[in-house]
Design a protein around this motif. Structure first.
Motif, PDB file in Angstrom:
ATOM      1  N   ASP A 294       0.836  -1.211   0.000  1.00 28.85           N
ATOM      2  CA  ASP A 294       0.000   0.000   0.000  1.00 28.85           C
ATOM      3  C   ASP A 294       0.869   1.259   0.000  1.00 28.85           C
ATOM      4  O   ASP A 294       0.620   2.208  -0.759  1.00 28.85           O
ATOM      5  N   MET A 295       1.882   1.270   0.859  1.00 28.43           N
ATOM      6  CA  MET A 295       2.761   2.441   0.952  1.00 28.43           C
ATOM      7  C   MET A 295       3.598   2.609  -0.310  1.00 28.43           C
ATOM      8  O   MET A 295       3.870   3.735  -0.742  1.00 28.43           O
ATOM      9  N   MET A 296       3.999   1.496  -0.909  1.00 32.10           N
ATOM     10  CA  MET A 296       4.747   1.550  -2.163  1.00 32.10           C
ATOM     11  C   MET A 296       3.915   2.251  -3.237  1.00 32.10           C
ATOM     12  O   MET A 296       4.426   3.098  -3.980  1.00 32.10           O
ATOM     13  N   LEU A 297       2.629   1.920  -3.305  1.00 29.65           N
ATOM     14  CA  LEU A 297       1.744   2.547  -4.298  1.00 29.65           C
ATOM     15  C   LEU A 297       1.561   4.039  -4.017  1.00 29.65           C
ATOM     16  O   LEU A 297       1.507   4.850  -4.941  1.00 29.65           O
ATOM     17  N   ILE A 298       1.485   4.405  -2.743  1.00 29.78           N
ATOM     18  CA  ILE A 298       1.381   5.819  -2.377  1.00 29.78           C
ATOM     19  C   ILE A 298       2.658   6.560  -2.793  1.00 29.78           C
ATOM     20  O   ILE A 298       2.602   7.667  -3.340  1.00 29.78           O
ATOM     21  N   ALA A 299       3.805   5.934  -2.535  1.00 30.12           N
ATOM     22  CA  ALA A 299       5.082   6.543  -2.909  1.00 30.12           C
ATOM     23  C   ALA A 299       5.164   6.755  -4.415  1.00 30.12           C
ATOM     24  O   ALA A 299       5.632   7.805  -4.882  1.00 30.12           O
ATOM     25  N   LEU A 300       4.690   5.779  -5.187  1.00 31.92           N
ATOM     26  CA  LEU A 300       4.707   5.895  -6.643  1.00 31.92           C
ATOM     27  C   LEU A 300       3.768   6.993  -7.121  1.00 31.92           C
ATOM     28  O   LEU A 300       4.125   7.821  -7.969  1.00 31.92           O
ATOM     29  N   LYS A 301       2.561   7.009  -6.584  1.00 35.28           N
ATOM     30  CA  LYS A 301       1.546   7.978  -7.025  1.00 35.28           C
ATOM     31  C   LYS A 301       1.977   9.408  -6.749  1.00 35.28           C
ATOM     32  O   LYS A 301       1.760  10.317  -7.567  1.00 35.28           O
ATOM     33  N   ASN A 302       2.589   9.621  -5.578  1.00 37.45           N
ATOM     34  CA  ASN A 302       2.920  10.980  -5.143  1.00 37.45           C
ATOM     35  C   ASN A 302       4.400  11.323  -5.288  1.00 37.45           C
ATOM     36  O   ASN A 302       4.808  12.421  -4.881  1.00 37.45           O
ATOM     37  N   SER A 303       5.170  10.394  -5.843  1.00 35.83           N
ATOM     38  CA  SER A 303       6.628  10.576  -5.909  1.00 35.83           C
ATOM     39  C   SER A 303       7.171  10.974  -4.531  1.00 35.83           C
ATOM     40  O   SER A 303       8.008  11.871  -4.396  1.00 35.83           O
ATOM     41  N   ASP A 304       6.684  10.281  -3.517  1.00 33.88           N
ATOM     42  CA  ASP A 304       7.003  10.609  -2.125  1.00 33.88           C
ATOM     43  C   ASP A 304       8.210   9.790  -1.662  1.00 33.88           C
ATOM     44  O   ASP A 304       8.097   8.597  -1.377  1.00 33.88           O
ATOM     45  N   HIS A 305       9.349  10.435  -1.579  1.00 35.18           N
ATOM     46  CA  HIS A 305      10.574   9.735  -1.195  1.00 35.18           C
ATOM     47  C   HIS A 305      10.580   9.328   0.281  1.00 35.18           C
ATOM     48  O   HIS A 305      11.200   8.325   0.644  1.00 35.18           O
ATOM     49  N   ASN A 306       9.896  10.095   1.123  1.00 36.81           N
ATOM     50  CA  ASN A 306       9.841   9.738   2.543  1.00 36.81           C
ATOM     51  C   ASN A 306       9.078   8.433   2.755  1.00 36.81           C
ATOM     52  O   ASN A 306       9.499   7.575   3.540  1.00 36.81           O
ATOM     53  N   VAL A 307       7.964   8.285   2.050  1.00 33.22           N
ATOM     54  CA  VAL A 307       7.192   7.035   2.140  1.00 33.22           C
ATOM     55  C   VAL A 307       7.997   5.882   1.544  1.00 33.22           C
ATOM     56  O   VAL A 307       8.015   4.775   2.087  1.00 33.22           O
ATOM     57  N   ALA A 308       8.689   6.147   0.442  1.00 31.76           N
ATOM     58  CA  ALA A 308       9.521   5.112  -0.190  1.00 31.76           C
ATOM     59  C   ALA A 308      10.578   4.612   0.779  1.00 31.76           C
ATOM     60  O   ALA A 308      10.827   3.397   0.886  1.00 31.76           O
ATOM     61  N   LYS A 309      11.211   5.541   1.496  1.00 39.49           N
ATOM     62  CA  LYS A 309      12.249   5.157   2.466  1.00 39.49           C
ATOM     63  C   LYS A 309      11.659   4.339   3.607  1.00 39.49           C
ATOM     64  O   LYS A 309      12.319   3.430   4.137  1.00 39.49           O
ATOM     65  N   LYS A 310      10.414   4.629   4.002  1.00 45.94           N
ATOM     66  CA  LYS A 310       9.749   3.866   5.060  1.00 45.94           C
ATOM     67  C   LYS A 310       9.513   2.427   4.623  1.00 45.94           C
ATOM     68  O   LYS A 310       9.695   1.488   5.411  1.00 45.94           O
ATOM     69  N   VAL A 311       9.118   2.246   3.366  1.00 46.69           N
ATOM     70  CA  VAL A 311       8.926   0.888   2.829  1.00 46.69           C
ATOM     71  C   VAL A 311      10.243   0.111   2.876  1.00 46.69           C
ATOM     72  O   VAL A 311      10.273  -1.064   3.259  1.00 46.69           O
ATOM     73  N   ILE A 312      11.315   0.775   2.494  1.00 49.95           N
ATOM     74  CA  ILE A 312      12.637   0.133   2.508  1.00 49.95           C
ATOM     75  C   ILE A 312      13.018  -0.283   3.930  1.00 49.95           C
ATOM     76  O   ILE A 312      13.509  -1.388   4.157  1.00 49.95           O
ATOM     77  N   GLU A 313      12.750   0.602   4.897  1.00 50.03           N
ATOM     78  CA  GLU A 313      13.041   0.291   6.303  1.00 50.03           C
ATOM     79  C   GLU A 313      12.187  -0.871   6.807  1.00 50.03           C
ATOM     80  O   GLU A 313      12.663  -1.739   7.549  1.00 50.03           O
ATOM     81  N   ASN A 314      10.914  -0.888   6.415  1.00 50.91           N
ATOM     82  CA  ASN A 314       9.987  -1.919   6.899  1.00 50.91           C
ATOM     83  C   ASN A 314      10.337  -3.314   6.399  1.00 50.91           C
ATOM     84  O   ASN A 314       9.864  -4.317   6.964  1.00 50.91           O
TER      85      ASN A 314
END
Length: 214
Positions: A30-50
């Motif tokens: 879910d967060m990966m899709l949000i990161a893609l949709k919004n080009s959100d690097h902070n969310v992308a980094k959270k997915v990587i951490e998780n």
């Protein structure tokens, strides 16, 4: 009787842990899709951490499976159930890895006009999410019809990835080879994610029916 009751209790714990890793991975998707949709690097980094959380859960489940097999020496359907879980967690960990991989690639996209390529990638991600949610539903309800249906949705991911490659290859001179490679790697990760979801479905099908391939 006491040993059987203890064994059943440990099986219940095993399924609770499996559900926990499923929910964690679904949140990452879910967060990966949000990161893609919004080009959100902070969310992308959270997915990587998780992804580390999933790795830790995989180890815990693997240890419990081995402990159950060693101490209780299950046979027939009981052994099939524990073996299926042991196999499933390997594919589940890879699914999580691919979510993190997509986000790692997103951090390296260096193209302002990337919307149409990202939209194609998001379609791949949404299909993987739909498959993963269906897989969880089929497992919780022990419904083999749902599992078979999810398994067959893999062809959608194959088609979407093929479309993405054609688009990127057509525009490679415009977007540059570096961006082209990143987009293809992101799409490939999501296509492989769908493949691993079908692998999990195969093991759930095996657990329920004794037959491996759907």
């Amino acid at each position: 009787m006491v040993m059987r009751k203890r064994f059943q209790g440990e099986l219940e714990k095993l399924h609770e842990m499996l559900l926990k890793i499923d929910i964690t991975i679904k949140k990452n998707i879910d967060m990966m899709l949000i990161a893609l949709k919004n080009s959100d690097h902070n969310v992308a980094k959270k997915v990587i951490e998780n992804d580390d959380l999933v790795d830790n859960l995989e180890l815990e489940i693997e240890e419990l499976c081995i402990d159950i097999i060693t101490r209780h020496q299950p046979v027939a359907g009981d052994l099939r159930e524990v073996t299926a879980v042991l196999k499933m967690i390997t594919d589940l960990e890879r699914i999580s890895d691919y979510s993190a991989s997509v986000c790692e690639h997103l951090l390296n996209v260096q193209l302002n006009e990337s919307t149409k390529y990202i939209k194609k990638i998001i379609k791949l991600g949404k299909n993987a999410k739909k498959m993963f949610s269906g897989m969880i539903e089929g497992y919780m309800e022990q419904n083999d019809d749902i599992i078979v249906s999810v398994n067959r949705q893999d062809t959608i991911s194959d088609d979407l990835f093929r479309d993405l490659k054609k688009l990127v290859e057509r525009d490679i001179e415009i977007i540059g080879s570096e961006n082209a490679i990143i987009f293809i790697l992101m799409g490939r990760a999501l296509e492989r994610m769908a493949d691993h979801i079908t692998n999990v479905c195969d093991w759930i099908h095996f657990k329920m029916t004794g037959n491996f391939k759907i």
